[in-house]
Design a protein around this motif. Structure first.
Motif, PDB file in Angstrom:
ATOM      1  N   PRO A  49      -6.314  -1.567   1.625  1.00 17.04           N
ATOM      2  CA  PRO A  49      -5.571  -2.388   1.244  1.00 17.04           C
ATOM      3  C   PRO A  49      -4.098  -2.990   1.277  1.00 17.04           C
ATOM      4  CG  PRO A  49      -7.679  -2.549  -0.518  1.00 17.04           C
ATOM      5  CD  PRO A  49      -7.874  -1.312   1.004  1.00 17.04           C
ATOM      6  N   ALA A  50      -3.185  -4.072   1.088  1.00 13.17           N
ATOM      7  CA  ALA A  50      -1.775  -3.789   2.665  1.00 13.17           C
ATOM      8  C   ALA A  50      -1.416  -2.208   1.110  1.00 13.17           C
ATOM      9  CB  ALA A  50      -0.728  -4.035   2.481  1.00 13.17           C
ATOM     10  N   LYS A  51      -1.576  -2.031   0.129  1.00 16.38           N
ATOM     11  CA  LYS A  51      -0.497  -1.334  -0.520  1.00 16.38           C
ATOM     12  C   LYS A  51      -0.414   0.387  -0.663  1.00 16.38           C
ATOM     13  CE  LYS A  51      -3.963  -1.593  -4.671  1.00 16.38           C
ATOM     14  NZ  LYS A  51      -3.704  -1.268  -6.132  1.00 16.38           N
ATOM     15  N   TYR A  52      -2.078   0.788   0.178  1.00 16.67           N
ATOM     16  CA  TYR A  52      -2.356   2.243   0.633  1.00 16.67           C
ATOM     17  C   TYR A  52      -1.963   1.798   2.086  1.00 16.67           C
ATOM     18  CZ  TYR A  52      -5.779   1.089  -3.567  1.00 16.67           C
ATOM     19  OH  TYR A  52      -6.365   1.415  -4.564  1.00 16.67           O
ATOM     20  N   LYS A  53      -1.185   1.136   2.760  1.00 10.61           N
ATOM     21  CA  LYS A  53      -1.015   1.378   4.461  1.00 10.61           C
ATOM     22  C   LYS A  53       0.266   2.446   4.583  1.00 10.61           C
ATOM     23  CE  LYS A  53      -3.760  -2.040   5.965  1.00 10.61           C
ATOM     24  NZ  LYS A  53      -5.095  -2.046   6.417  1.00 10.61           N
ATOM     25  N   ASN A  54       0.577   1.938   3.472  1.00 10.13           N
ATOM     26  CA  ASN A  54       1.882   3.597   4.372  1.00 10.13           C
ATOM     27  C   ASN A  54       2.109   5.085   3.641  1.00 10.13           C
ATOM     28  OD1 ASN A  54       3.638   1.445   5.493  1.00 10.13           O
ATOM     29  ND2 ASN A  54       4.608   0.662   3.807  1.00 10.13           N
ATOM     30  N   LEU A  55       0.398   5.345   2.580  1.00 11.91           N
ATOM     31  CA  LEU A  55       0.494   6.256   2.432  1.00 11.91           C
ATOM     32  C   LEU A  55      -0.319   7.613   4.062  1.00 11.91           C
ATOM     33  CD1 LEU A  55      -2.524   5.715  -0.606  1.00 11.91           C
ATOM     34  CD2 LEU A  55      -0.172   6.350  -0.642  1.00 11.91           C
ATOM     35  N   PRO A  56       0.697   8.488   3.640  1.00 11.37           N
ATOM     36  CA  PRO A  56       0.013   9.395   4.719  1.00 11.37           C
ATOM     37  C   PRO A  56      -1.481   9.660   4.757  1.00 11.37           C
ATOM     38  CG  PRO A  56       1.035  10.490   3.217  1.00 11.37           C
ATOM     39  CD  PRO A  56       0.728   9.527   2.068  1.00 11.37           C
ATOM     40  N   ARG A  57      -1.809   9.678   6.352  1.00 11.09           N
ATOM     41  CA  ARG A  57      -3.181  10.150   6.871  1.00 11.09           C
ATOM     42  C   ARG A  57      -3.559  11.167   7.314  1.00 11.09           C
ATOM     43  NH1 ARG A  57      -4.259   4.321   6.752  1.00 11.09           N
ATOM     44  NH2 ARG A  57      -5.990   4.458   8.299  1.00 11.09           N
ATOM     45  N   HIS A  58      -4.610  11.433   6.926  1.00  9.04           N
ATOM     46  CA  HIS A  58      -5.106  12.877   7.645  1.00  9.04           C
ATOM     47  C   HIS A  58      -6.832  12.188   8.188  1.00  9.04           C
ATOM     48  CE1 HIS A  58      -2.753  15.249   5.357  1.00  9.04           C
ATOM     49  NE2 HIS A  58      -2.713  14.125   3.773  1.00  9.04           N
ATOM     50  N   ASP A  59      -6.733  12.752   9.604  1.00  2.00           N
ATOM     51  CA  ASP A  59      -8.242  11.646  10.459  1.00  2.00           C
ATOM     52  C   ASP A  59      -8.893  13.484   9.908  1.00  2.00           C
ATOM     53  OD1 ASP A  59      -9.515  11.314  12.525  1.00  2.00           O
ATOM     54  OD2 ASP A  59      -7.890  10.839  13.800  1.00  2.00           O
ATOM     55  N   MET A  60     -10.441  12.295   9.592  1.00  4.32           N
ATOM     56  CA  MET A  60     -11.516  13.629   9.289  1.00  4.32           C
ATOM     57  C   MET A  60     -12.179  13.652  11.247  1.00  4.32           C
ATOM     58  SD  MET A  60     -11.372  14.549   6.567  1.00  4.32           S
ATOM     59  CE  MET A  60      -9.315  14.900   6.706  1.00  4.32           C
ATOM     60  N   ASP A  61     -11.354  12.915  11.985  1.00  3.44           N
ATOM     61  CA  ASP A  61     -12.564  13.208  13.388  1.00  3.44           C
ATOM     62  C   ASP A  61     -13.565  13.187  12.927  1.00  3.44           C
ATOM     63  OD1 ASP A  61     -12.295  13.465  16.669  1.00  3.44           O
ATOM     64  OD2 ASP A  61     -12.217  15.726  15.483  1.00  3.44           O
ATOM     65  N   GLY A  62     -14.071  11.459  12.368  1.00  6.70           N
ATOM     66  CA  GLY A  62     -15.911  11.784  12.128  1.00  6.70           C
ATOM     67  C   GLY A  62     -16.338  12.929  11.232  1.00  6.70           C
ATOM     68  N   ARG A  63     -15.629  14.181  10.419  1.00  6.82           N
ATOM     69  CA  ARG A  63     -16.522  14.796   9.993  1.00  6.82           C
ATOM     70  C   ARG A  63     -17.045  14.271   8.368  1.00  6.82           C
ATOM     71  NH1 ARG A  63     -11.905  17.520  10.765  1.00  6.82           N
ATOM     72  NH2 ARG A  63     -11.711  19.155  12.033  1.00  6.82           N
TER      73      ARG A  63
END
Length: 404
Positions: A49-63
């Motif tokens: 959803p758009a309201k979460y688009k600007n939250l910081p992202r942590h890439d799990m790399d498929g974990r």
């Protein structure tokens, strides 16, 4: 790291949600949005959803991400150890023979009564830390090594203190009906009336009790004796659970089911009618392979029959100084599969969704919108690896109420 909100992106997610089709409720290439310690959205990255688009992202790399693990049956607060009894068992002495000779639970009672609260806490914390390091976010801690009013309260206070000192939730269970102390000379009824029930009332008054347990066995208490304790639990508004059918079949599981017990634990000798009683009461069966292994028992719990009747199965360490000196929930999962033929999916459900159910917890145990963000991130991609490996901990990150 603490953030108001963030997204875990590009993850393999074992939601353990039965409403999601397929083994483990598994989702690939998935994002999880977390705000204020709760899971607020889960789904494909392109659907965020758009309201979460600007939250910081942590890439799990498929974990792999799973719910944080839950150890729903421990005796992690205890004095001393029973290494000498371990040697005795290796020389052929049975658990029952050791108990009747003054060893077993009663020997731990002596050490626990003598220990200060600070000492009990110091001994317990390394075991708790070992569980936290395996992605555990919630543990149940039982009393039962005091067998007097003062020490039962002391154990429960120490258990509560663990939750203050470590990032982990603790549920406390009163287990005053664990054994008959030596000073009662085998008078189980006298002990129940004069000590166990008054200790329960005192601990409840102090706000130390989340549930009430007992040990229903030939070396402990009969179903009618346990029922007297459960009647007081009902009066106090406390849920019940029971150690039952570990060494014999006294019908304790049926009795506990009649009280709507949260769980019945051990159950190696549980028969079909007992399984049916658990199914009807929606009582969880807690499987404890550590005690089976340590005591070198041969009677396995009726896993196939539990499956057939749709009884939820949890898995726990039973961490205690005598019959299950194990502080690894991952090892317990492996044992449940190797010794009892549970599947890796059943083992993971048993330490997440069903473990929460065994404790009456409704806000954890699955990865689902609205539940607590208690999660474990693993350096694996196949959930079966969590039960497959022995003595290896693949945990990458534990998230506790949204805190990484």
């Amino acid at each position: 790291m603490t953030e108001h909100g963030y997204i875990l992106t590009n993850a393999t997610v074992a939601t353990m949600d039965p409403d999601i089709s397929g083994p483990y409720g598994l989702l690939q290439h998935t994002d999880i949005a977390i705000e204020n310690g709760l899971i607020c959205w889960i789904g494909a990255q392109e659907d965020t959803p758009a309201k979460y688009k600007n939250l910081p992202r942590h890439d799990m790399d498929g974990r792999l991400i799973t719910p944080a693990l839950i150890d729903c049956h421990t005796h992690i607060v205890a004095g001393g150890n029973r290494a000498k009894e371990f040697e005795m068992r290796l020389q052929g002495a049975s658990y029952e023979k050791i108990a009747r000779a003054g060893g077993g639970i009663v020997s731990t009672v002596k050490a626990t009564r003598a220990a200060r609260e600070a000492d009990l806490l110091a001994d317990a914390l390394p075991r708790v830390d070992a569980l936290i390091a395996e992605g555990v976010s919630l543990i149940e801690v039982k009393s039962g090594y005091g067998l007097d009013v003062k020490t039962e309260q002391k154990m429960l206070r120490v258990a509560r203190r663990i939750g203050d000192l470590r990032p982990i939730r603790v549920r406390t269970t009163f287990l005053g009906a664990h054994a008959v102390p030596a000073e009662f000379g085998g008078d189980a009824d006298g002990y129940i009336d004069q000590v166990c029930i008054p200790a329960l009332r005192a601990a409840h008054t102090e706000g130390l009790v989340d549930a009430v347990d007992g040990f229903c066995e030939g070396i402990a208490f009969t179903p009618p004796q346990i029922a007297r304790v459960f009647d007081v639990a009902v009066e106090l508004g406390l849920p019940v659970k029971l150690h039952a059918e570990q060494l014999s079949n006294l019908g304790g599981a049926k009795m506990a089911a009649s009280y709507g017990a949260l769980s019945v634990d051990h159950i190696e000798y549980l028969d079909v009618s007992g399984v049916q009683a658990l199914a009807a009461a929606k009582t969880t069966a807690v499987i404890l392979p550590g005690a089976f292994y340590t005591l070198r028992e041969t009677q396995k719990p009726p896993i196939d029959t539990l499956r057939k009747h749709g009884v939820a199965m949890a898995v726990a360490t039973d961490c205690n100084p005598g019959s299950s000196p194990i502080s690894s929930l991952l090892l317990s999962m492996n044992m449940a599969c190797t010794l009892f033929d549970m599947t890796p999916e059943e083992a993971l459900a048993g330490t997440t969704r069903n473990a929460a159910r065994a404790l009456g917890i409704k806000d954890s145990g699955m990865i689902k919108t609205g539940l607590r963000a208690d999660l474990a991130v693993w350096n694996v991609k196949n959930p079966a690896e969590l039960s497959y490996r022995i003595g290896f901990n693949p945990l990458e990150t534990r998230i506790f109420k949204g805190e990484i």
